[in-house]
Design a protein around this motif. Structure first.
Motif, PDB file in Angstrom:
ATOM      1  N   VAL A   1       0.851  -1.190   0.000  1.00 36.69           N
ATOM      2  CA  VAL A   1       0.000   0.000   0.000  1.00 36.69           C
ATOM      3  C   VAL A   1       0.885   1.238   0.000  1.00 36.69           C
ATOM      4  O   VAL A   1       1.618   1.491   0.961  1.00 36.69           O
ATOM      5  CB  VAL A   1      -0.938   0.003   1.226  1.00 36.69           C
ATOM      6  N   ASP A   2       0.803   2.006  -1.063  1.00 35.00           N
ATOM      7  CA  ASP A   2       1.542   3.267  -1.187  1.00 35.00           C
ATOM      8  C   ASP A   2       0.538   4.398  -0.992  1.00 35.00           C
ATOM      9  O   ASP A   2      -0.337   4.614  -1.837  1.00 35.00           O
ATOM     10  CB  ASP A   2       2.191   3.339  -2.571  1.00 35.00           C
ATOM     11  N   ALA A   3       0.641   5.105   0.128  1.00 32.97           N
ATOM     12  CA  ALA A   3      -0.310   6.166   0.453  1.00 32.97           C
ATOM     13  C   ALA A   3       0.354   7.526   0.371  1.00 32.97           C
ATOM     14  O   ALA A   3       1.490   7.701   0.824  1.00 32.97           O
ATOM     15  CB  ALA A   3      -0.875   5.956   1.857  1.00 32.97           C
ATOM     16  N   ARG A   4      -0.367   8.495  -0.212  1.00 33.21           N
ATOM     17  CA  ARG A   4       0.129   9.866  -0.313  1.00 33.21           C
ATOM     18  C   ARG A   4      -0.877  10.771   0.396  1.00 33.21           C
ATOM     19  O   ARG A   4      -2.085  10.629   0.220  1.00 33.21           O
ATOM     20  CB  ARG A   4       0.232  10.297  -1.782  1.00 33.21           C
ATOM     21  N   THR A   5      -0.370  11.716   1.185  1.00 37.56           N
ATOM     22  CA  THR A   5      -1.269  12.538   1.994  1.00 37.56           C
ATOM     23  C   THR A   5      -0.813  13.984   2.039  1.00 37.56           C
ATOM     24  O   THR A   5       0.384  14.276   2.017  1.00 37.56           O
ATOM     25  CB  THR A   5      -1.368  11.974   3.430  1.00 37.56           C
ATOM     26  N   GLY A   6      -1.786  14.888   2.111  1.00 34.92           N
ATOM     27  CA  GLY A   6      -1.518  16.310   2.232  1.00 34.92           C
ATOM     28  C   GLY A   6      -1.221  16.710   3.668  1.00 34.92           C
ATOM     29  O   GLY A   6      -1.378  15.931   4.616  1.00 34.92           O
TER      30      GLY A   6
ATOM     31  N   GLY B   1      -9.213  -7.586   5.973  1.00 37.21           N
ATOM     32  CA  GLY B   1      -8.853  -8.990   5.975  1.00 37.21           C
ATOM     33  C   GLY B   1      -7.628  -9.319   5.159  1.00 37.21           C
ATOM     34  O   GLY B   1      -7.490 -10.440   4.654  1.00 37.21           O
ATOM     35  N   VAL B   2      -6.724  -8.350   4.990  1.00 37.43           N
ATOM     36  CA  VAL B   2      -5.481  -8.571   4.256  1.00 37.43           C
ATOM     37  C   VAL B   2      -4.319  -8.078   5.107  1.00 37.43           C
ATOM     38  O   VAL B   2      -4.489  -7.246   5.998  1.00 37.43           O
ATOM     39  CB  VAL B   2      -5.479  -7.839   2.894  1.00 37.43           C
ATOM     40  N   ARG B   3      -3.119  -8.581   4.808  1.00 36.71           N
ATOM     41  CA  ARG B   3      -1.932  -8.062   5.469  1.00 36.71           C
ATOM     42  C   ARG B   3      -1.355  -6.958   4.594  1.00 36.71           C
ATOM     43  O   ARG B   3      -0.889  -7.215   3.479  1.00 36.71           O
ATOM     44  CB  ARG B   3      -0.891  -9.152   5.681  1.00 36.71           C
ATOM     45  N   ALA B   4      -1.399  -5.740   5.088  1.00 37.15           N
ATOM     46  CA  ALA B   4      -0.924  -4.584   4.322  1.00 37.15           C
ATOM     47  C   ALA B   4       0.479  -4.210   4.765  1.00 37.15           C
ATOM     48  O   ALA B   4       0.761  -4.129   5.957  1.00 37.15           O
ATOM     49  CB  ALA B   4      -1.868  -3.408   4.513  1.00 37.15           C
ATOM     50  N   ARG B   5       1.341  -3.974   3.801  1.00 33.14           N
ATOM     51  CA  ARG B   5       2.670  -3.425   4.052  1.00 33.14           C
ATOM     52  C   ARG B   5       2.645  -2.011   3.481  1.00 33.14           C
ATOM     53  O   ARG B   5       2.646  -1.814   2.264  1.00 33.14           O
ATOM     54  CB  ARG B   5       3.748  -4.287   3.388  1.00 33.14           C
ATOM     55  N   MET B   6       2.633  -1.014   4.360  1.00 30.47           N
ATOM     56  CA  MET B   6       2.261   0.351   3.974  1.00 30.47           C
ATOM     57  C   MET B   6       3.447   1.299   4.011  1.00 30.47           C
ATOM     58  O   MET B   6       4.269   1.258   4.931  1.00 30.47           O
ATOM     59  CB  MET B   6       1.173   0.848   4.923  1.00 30.47           C
ATOM     60  N   THR B   7       3.505   2.153   3.008  1.00 33.16           N
ATOM     61  CA  THR B   7       4.459   3.254   2.953  1.00 33.16           C
ATOM     62  C   THR B   7       3.684   4.547   2.751  1.00 33.16           C
ATOM     63  O   THR B   7       2.766   4.595   1.923  1.00 33.16           O
ATOM     64  CB  THR B   7       5.461   3.063   1.798  1.00 33.16           C
ATOM     65  N   VAL B   8       4.034   5.584   3.510  1.00 32.80           N
ATOM     66  CA  VAL B   8       3.296   6.848   3.439  1.00 32.80           C
ATOM     67  C   VAL B   8       4.241   7.973   3.028  1.00 32.80           C
ATOM     68  O   VAL B   8       5.345   8.107   3.567  1.00 32.80           O
ATOM     69  CB  VAL B   8       2.647   7.184   4.797  1.00 32.80           C
TER      70      VAL B   8
ATOM     71  N   ARG C   1      -4.924  19.235   1.333  1.00 31.06           N
ATOM     72  CA  ARG C   1      -5.912  18.182   1.570  1.00 31.06           C
ATOM     73  C   ARG C   1      -5.703  17.037   0.585  1.00 31.06           C
ATOM     74  O   ARG C   1      -5.129  17.200  -0.472  1.00 31.06           O
ATOM     75  CB  ARG C   1      -7.327  18.710   1.341  1.00 31.06           C
ATOM     76  N   GLY C   2      -6.263  15.905   0.957  1.00 31.05           N
ATOM     77  CA  GLY C   2      -6.359  14.794   0.029  1.00 31.05           C
ATOM     78  C   GLY C   2      -5.490  13.608   0.391  1.00 31.05           C
ATOM     79  O   GLY C   2      -4.385  13.760   0.910  1.00 31.05           O
ATOM     80  N   VAL C   3      -6.034  12.422   0.121  1.00 24.36           N
ATOM     81  CA  VAL C   3      -5.317  11.160   0.272  1.00 24.36           C
ATOM     82  C   VAL C   3      -5.511  10.365  -1.012  1.00 24.36           C
ATOM     83  O   VAL C   3      -6.623  10.306  -1.559  1.00 24.36           O
ATOM     84  CB  VAL C   3      -5.863  10.353   1.466  1.00 24.36           C
ATOM     85  N   GLN C   4      -4.432   9.776  -1.486  1.00 23.01           N
ATOM     86  CA  GLN C   4      -4.502   8.822  -2.587  1.00 23.01           C
ATOM     87  C   GLN C   4      -3.740   7.568  -2.169  1.00 23.01           C
ATOM     88  O   GLN C   4      -2.628   7.656  -1.650  1.00 23.01           O
ATOM     89  CB  GLN C   4      -3.895   9.388  -3.866  1.00 23.01           C
ATOM     90  N   VAL C   5      -4.346   6.421  -2.391  1.00 26.12           N
ATOM     91  CA  VAL C   5      -3.731   5.137  -2.066  1.00 26.12           C
ATOM     92  C   VAL C   5      -3.604   4.318  -3.340  1.00 26.12           C
ATOM     93  O   VAL C   5      -4.567   4.203  -4.105  1.00 26.12           O
ATOM     94  CB  VAL C   5      -4.589   4.376  -1.025  1.00 26.12           C
TER      95      VAL C   5
END
Length: 339
Positions: free
Chosen positions: A171-176, A216-223, A230-234
């Motif tokens: 999971v690649d997450a981008r946030t403001g 119900g999944v194993r997420a390996r996340m980078t932010v 504002r705003g989030v994109q995954v």
């Protein structure tokens, strides 16, 4: 119905105030702030100028209401839970206090004091109507998930339910910057934040167990902090473990979100806006979800406004259900384009 906001001076508190001041049934009667006590709401939220004469009140003078929204920092809502339970029939918490059910995960991400909170978390219905609508209709305590977690969960849960997830999900997450709140700090200082793409959560992000709990999944996340307010994109990389066609993925999402008022499927083959972008969702309670795929990978993309669908809007949507109100009440703004 009377509503109050505890912690009304922050960005999430401001969005709650904006939504409730325009709500057809929930009447905002109180917003608390120690620093702004006695001052009008527009002192902290200039966009609310001219929307009424409500002033901030001292948190110690909280009145009895029908719905209490809490936008307090981590730990403060839980510390006052006994008292606050006597102040409202419905409590809606937007902090991390009662999100995680796993004591080990709670301790790892929020410290030793979170273990007791994890034990009490099952009493709170998750503020994700798309997954927990029936439970929310009878809820008296609601815990709203984190903004990036909400985007990831809504993108991944239909794939997991369809048996299209094999192994870890990247999971690649981008946030403001508004996701960090309105308390100044070095990381949010304009010369340090502007025009940067700062990877501040490369591994072990606190939203990983939230995603596991609800999707119900194993997420390996980078932010990554991006140069936006504002705003989030995954963007989630999924290995289906078997051959999966476009039609099957479409069917999984349509089955999950047919008739959902605030989830839109955006996966066009042509055009400029082929996949979800947070910019055009600003101010709205929508989460846009799309995907593309090749022979052994599904790339799921979701976007939302972190302060609305990822926080205040999700809270109001959940409270609408719990109060027996139409789910879209106070949440019909569709977003803007261009921005």
């Amino acid at each position: 119905m009377r509503a109050s906001i505890l912690g009304g001076a922050g960005y999430v508190g401001g969005e709650l105030a904006r939504l409730l001041l325009g709500h057809p049934v929930l009447d905002l009667v109180q917003a608390t702030s120690r620093r702004h006590t006695g001052k009008p709401l527009h002192t902290a939220h200039p966009n609310l100028r001219g929307t009424g004469d409500l002033a901030f009140t001292d948190p110690a003078r909280l009145e009895r209401v029908d719905v209490l929204f809490s936008a307090l920092p981590h730990g403060e809502f839980a510390a006052r839970l006994g008292e606050l339970s006597e102040r409202a029939a419905l409590l809606v918490d937007l902090s991390p206090d009662f999100r995680l059910h796993d004591p080990a995960a709670a301790r790892r991400h929020y410290g030793p004091g979170a273990v007791d909170r994890a034990a009490g978390a099952p009493a709170f219905v998750p503020g994700l109507p798309e997954l927990y609508r029936d439970r929310l209709r009878t809820a008296d305590r609601i815990a709203v998930p984190g903004c990036m977690a909400t985007a990831a969960i809504l993108a991944l849960r239909p794939l997991a339910d369809a048996g299209l997830v094999d192994g870890d999900v990247l999971v690649d997450a981008r946030t403001g910057s508004s996701g960090s709140g309105n308390t100044p700090g070095p990381a949010g200082h304009h010369p340090e934040r502007a025009s940067t793409l700062r990877v501040y959560g490369p591994v072990g992000h606190r939203h990983e167990p939230e995603i596991a709990q609800h999707a119900g999944v194993r997420a390996r996340m980078t932010v990554t902090a991006v140069p936006a307010v504002r705003g989030v994109q995954v963007v989630a990389q999924v290995r289906p473990g078997r051959a999966a066609g476009r039609a099957e993925v479409w069917d999984a999402y349509r089955k999950a979100y047919a008739g959902e008022p605030f989830v839109r499927l955006v996966a066009q083959r042509q055009g400029l806006h082929r996949l979800p972008e947070p910019r055009m969702l600003l101010g709205s309670n929508h989460c846009d979800i799309g995907f593309d795929l090749d022979e052994d990978r599904i790339v799921a993309v979701s976007a939302l406004d972190n302060l609305v669908k990822g926080a205040a809007g999700g809270a109001v949507q959940s409270a609408n259900l719990a109060a027996g109100l139409p789910e879209r009440s106070g949440l019909t703004f569709p977003g803007l384009h261009p921005m």
